[in-house]
Design an enzyme around this catalytic site. Structure first.
Site: not given
Ligand code: OGA
Ligand code: MN
Length: 280
Positions: A99, A252, A267
């Site tokens: 991110d 990720h 988040r």
């Molecule tokens: C984020 C993302 C991953 C998820 O919030 O940056 O990539 O599992 N989320 O929702």
């Molecule tokens: Mn992300």
């Protein structure tokens, strides 16, 4: 019960038990932060964390960055909503990325709280960029030494960008934002000092002084090295699960394998610090 740590794999991920994040502070918070810095992502189960608790934890951690693009929780603008509705095809974060690498001072990480989960699927994969760097051949390490790369999110979120062409497009904000930053390809983790590969397929466009076409062969080699399964862990979400990750040391990938079901996560993005190049 005292805080307990169980590594998920040798390279990345740690399950932490014995703490409630709503109360974590002082030495316990420091231990949690060090675990995230070392293992890249920490997973905590059975958490009771209201939106207020979530914001307070992020504030104690060291500050909040507001994401430019994700919808925000009406009452709590610090909280970005990572949501896929039951009738949507596209998810957020459904490809390998880290991110905010397009910011001059990229976010340190995120605290992601599961609010609504599909009956199965919707796991998140994490890969460790310290392990990826360590496993590069000496020739590749030498090639990337001293290189810098340009990152932006414009091709992802602009009006003619990737999301605009999907059924997620109308849920996002910030289409007019312009971003761009140049970062070293190998950084040192600001807290652990570990060397980390810092390019990613979502936001890295080219090496400084090279075109996209000139950059792609080496970028692809690095991405192949970064996505080896041996440097990955899988976070399987349950009600009450919270994951906290470090954007400098991990990538990720949110798996999009639950058609017909909604998934919603809250988040908060944690502020980062300036990144420095790793010199030998
Ligand atoms: C984020 C993302 C991953 C998820 O919030 O940056 O990539 O599992 N989320 O929702
Ligand atoms: Mn992300």
């Amino acid at each position: 019960m005292a805080l307990q740590m169980n590594p998920m794999t040798p390279d990345v991920g740690v399950e932490i038990s014995g703490i409630q994040l709503a109360e974590t502070d002082g030495a316990e918070l420091e231990a949690l932060q060090n675990a995230v810095f070392e293992h890249g992502v920490a997973v905590l189960r059975d958490q009771v964390l209201s939106p207020e608790d979530h914001i307070a934890l992020a504030t104690r951690w060291g500050g909040i960055d507001i994401n430019n693009y994700f919808p925000l929780e009406d009452e709590y603008p610090e909280i970005a909503i990572v949501r896929k509705k039951a009738d949507q095809q596209t998810n957020i974060g459904g490809a390998w990325h880290t991110d905010h690498s397009y910011d001059q001072i990229p976010a340190m990480g995120s605290i992601l709280v599961a609010r609504q989960l599909p009956p199965s699927g919707g796991d998140t994969l994490f890969a460790h960029m310290g392990a990826a760097y360590d496993a590069l051949s000496p020739e590749l390490k030498e090639k990337v030494e001293g290189l810098r790369a340009f990152h932006t999110a414009d091709h992802v979120y602009s009006p003619d960008g990737l999301y605009a062409q999907t059924d997620m497009g109308s849920d996002l904000r910030g289409q007019e934002m312009k971003t761009g930053a140049i970062h070293p390809v190998v950084i040192r983790h600001p807290r652990t000092g570990r060397k980390l590969l810092y390019v990613n397929p979502a936001f890295t466009i080219h090496f400084e002084g090279q075109t996209r076409e000139e950059s792609l062969p080496l970028l692809r080699q690095l991405y192949d090295a970064a996505t080896l399964e041996e440097h990955q862990c899988r976070v399987v979400w349950k009600a009450g699960t919270v994951a906290i990750w470090d954007n400098r040391s991990t990538w990720h990938n949110a798996l999009n394998d639950y058609p017909g079901y909604a998934r919603e996560m809250h988040r908060i993005t944690l502020s980062g610090e300036a990144l420095g190049a790793a010199k030998h």
